[in-house]
Design a protein around this motif. Structure first.
Motif, PDB file in Angstrom:
ATOM      1  N   ASP A  22       0.647  -1.322  -0.213  1.00 35.04           N
ATOM      2  CA  ASP A  22       0.115   0.205  -0.093  1.00 35.04           C
ATOM      3  C   ASP A  22       1.024   1.317   0.049  1.00 35.04           C
ATOM      4  OD1 ASP A  22      -1.692   1.965   0.692  1.00 35.04           O
ATOM      5  OD2 ASP A  22      -3.094   0.643   1.670  1.00 35.04           O
ATOM      6  N   LYS A  29      -1.795  -4.957   0.895  1.00 33.13           N
ATOM      7  CA  LYS A  29      -3.032  -5.275   0.289  1.00 33.13           C
ATOM      8  C   LYS A  29      -3.052  -6.295  -0.804  1.00 33.13           C
ATOM      9  CE  LYS A  29      -5.392  -0.865   0.789  1.00 33.13           C
ATOM     10  NZ  LYS A  29      -6.365   0.350   0.103  1.00 33.13           N
ATOM     11  N   GLN A  42      -7.936  -3.755  -9.449  1.00 36.23           N
ATOM     12  CA  GLN A  42      -8.379  -3.582  -8.105  1.00 36.23           C
ATOM     13  C   GLN A  42      -7.618  -2.659  -7.162  1.00 36.23           C
ATOM     14  OE1 GLN A  42     -10.094  -7.546  -6.491  1.00 36.23           O
ATOM     15  NE2 GLN A  42      -9.006  -8.220  -8.497  1.00 36.23           N
ATOM     16  N   TYR A  43      -6.210  -2.759  -7.274  1.00 36.99           N
ATOM     17  CA  TYR A  43      -5.246  -2.173  -6.250  1.00 36.99           C
ATOM     18  C   TYR A  43      -5.283  -0.760  -6.566  1.00 36.99           C
ATOM     19  CZ  TYR A  43      -0.872  -0.095  -4.788  1.00 36.99           C
ATOM     20  OH  TYR A  43       0.072   0.457  -4.376  1.00 36.99           O
ATOM     21  N   SER A  46      -8.525   0.737  -5.364  1.00 31.55           N
ATOM     22  CA  SER A  46      -8.041   0.923  -4.010  1.00 31.55           C
ATOM     23  C   SER A  46      -7.538   2.121  -3.335  1.00 31.55           C
ATOM     24  CB  SER A  46      -7.822  -0.271  -3.183  1.00 31.55           C
ATOM     25  OG  SER A  46      -6.102  -0.359  -3.520  1.00 31.55           O
ATOM     26  N   GLN A  47      -6.529   2.706  -4.251  1.00 32.91           N
ATOM     27  CA  GLN A  47      -5.664   3.904  -4.072  1.00 32.91           C
ATOM     28  C   GLN A  47      -6.294   5.148  -4.585  1.00 32.91           C
ATOM     29  OE1 GLN A  47      -2.349   3.377  -2.423  1.00 32.91           O
ATOM     30  NE2 GLN A  47      -3.739   1.676  -1.853  1.00 32.91           N
ATOM     31  N   TYR A  76     -15.136  -4.213 -11.610  1.00 33.48           N
ATOM     32  CA  TYR A  76     -14.264  -3.565 -10.540  1.00 33.48           C
ATOM     33  C   TYR A  76     -14.708  -1.912 -10.629  1.00 33.48           C
ATOM     34  CZ  TYR A  76     -11.724  -7.731 -10.742  1.00 33.48           C
ATOM     35  OH  TYR A  76     -11.096  -9.033 -10.727  1.00 33.48           O
TER      36      TYR A  76
END
Length: 433
Positions: A22, A29, A42-43, A46-47, A76
């Motif tokens: 992260d 994560k 997805q990562y 999330s950021q 997503y």
């Protein structure tokens, strides 16, 4: 948009666990997905990152795999307009299908042009994911990516801070039994290089005139490429050898905007895909592309961006060139500024800088005494032209009152062959290696 994620469309794939560091905390994560690009997506979401996705699908992979991957990405909450797919030609046998190409250049060119077509001024980072795919296809895509890095350096040579950052995706096995991987984005840098085009009259395409009789029209359509190559070679020679006066007054800058516009119109993903379609034959589970490539369009785009850079440099000095009758006069101080700012500091040509600086100091010293520089006639014009940074006495008109120099444009040096001085200089500029 701040990022462009470029990935090969994989064929099938099992579900894996992907771990990311992260960037806002020291925690990791983890995300599950059937593809690395799915986990990356997805990562980044999330950021709260803004990004676009470019999917390169090898022609050997069924379009269903592309559609399935897009459906996964849409789940997503990636906006559909932020996903772009481009089919990439391939060579070889795949299951019951056969693909014929004369070489892998077309594969690399489509990848190069697809990345270029997806990159605008808002893109600050470009991430290449080739964690899935056949080895030789990966190598071809990586080669195209490398040339794209160099092309972007050429495009942003004057203002290097505008050049995007480039990354590769690396997977490190964490737990093979559980199929877990750690994902890292490793920044990559490629040294700036130029593949010289020694054959000015060679186009990148070789059209099959038997298959497509109208090919002669296509040769005419792309003939402007020869002018680009010739002009860039002259610019490179002028910078490398310290021919500042030749760069500003001999190179034909009047046609450059037209050449650049033609490049952005003709050497594009859309136009090359049209050519591939025109020269494609499908029969008995075999697809053959009869369009032959003589050299990479990635190399050509490095040249096009270099031409754009050289033209910006010329425009910076254009209003300091004084045109009077048949002469283009440039003050010694202007040439010294060009030498210091462009030849030495921008292009780091220290030897050329020293040579030209010595010549200009000599002219300035003589002129300030109210005299003209006098030299004996040269026995070897080309050797002495190089030795004096293009300021050879026979070629130069001197205005010692205004401390400025000009080439004797329009004048004939060789009375027997009626060759003009600017023709001699253009010949010397062609020697660039």
């Amino acid at each position: 948009m701040s990022k462009l994620i470029c990935a090969l469309v994989p064929k099938g794939g099992n579900e894996y666990i992907y771990h990311f560091n992260d960037n806002k905390t020291s925690n990791k994560k983890s995300f599950k997905g059937n593809s690395t690009i799915g986990a990356i997506t997805q990562y980044l979401i999330s950021q709260n990152e803004e990004f676009k996705i470019l999917l390169l699908r090898p022609a050997s992979i069924d379009k269903y795999e592309e559609e399935k991957l897009i459906s996964e990405l849409l789940q997503y909450n990636v906006p559909k307009e932020n996903i772009k797919c481009v089919e990439v030609p391939v060579k070889g046998n795949y299951e019951s299908k056969k693909f014929n190409l004369n070489n892998h250049i077309i594969t690399a060119d489509i990848a190069f042009l697809a990345i270029q077509d997806s990159t605008d001024d808002e893109i600050r980072e470009i991430i290449l994911d080739v964690s899935r795919g056949l080895n030789f296809q990966i190598l071809v895509i990586v080669d195209a990516y490398r040339r794209f890095l160099v092309a972007q350096q050429a495009k942003n040579y004057i203002d290097k801070a505008k050049c995007p950052k480039f990354y590769y995706v690396y997977l490190t096995p964490v737990n093979l039994k559980e199929q877990e991987y750690e994902v890292t984005f490793e920044e990559t840098k490629t040294p700036f290089f130029v593949d010289y085009f020694k054959n000015v009259n060679k186009l990148p395409f070789k059209f099959d005139t038997d298959y497509y009789p109208e090919s002669l029209l296509l040769y005419q359509e792309f003939n402007f490429i020869k002018e680009i190559i010739s002009c860039v070679n002259e610019c490179i020679s002028a910078i490398k050898k310290g021919f500042a006066l030749a760069f500003l007054t001999i190179i034909n800058w009047n046609n450059i905007e037209k050449l650049l516009n033609l490049s952005y119109e003709k050497i594009t993903l859309k136009r090359i895909k049209e050519l591939i379609e025109t020269f494609s034959i499908e029969k008995d589970n075999t697809k053959e592309i009869k369009l032959c490539m003589e050299y990479s369009l990635g190399n050509l785009w490095i040249y096009i961006y270099l031409l754009e850079t050289f033209y910006k440099i010329y425009k910076e000095y254009e209003n300091k060139i004084y045109i009077e009758e048949h002469r283009k006069w440039v003050k010694i101080d202007t040439l010294k500024n060009f030498n210091e700012k462009i030849i030495k500091n921008l292009f780091n040509e220290s030897s050329a800088y020293t040579l030209l600086d010595n010549e200009l100091e000599n002219f300035k010293r003589i002129f300030e005494k109210g005299e003209k520089e006098r030299k004996y006639p040269s026995s070897n014009l080309e050797r002495n032209f190089n030795a004096h940074a293009g300021l050879l006495y026979e070629f130069i008109d001197q205005d010692y009152k205004n401390l400025r120099l000009s080439y004797k444009l329009g004048e004939i040096l060789d009375k027997d062959h009626k060759k003009k001085i600017e023709d001699y200089i253009k010949d010397f500029l062609k020697v660039y290696t």
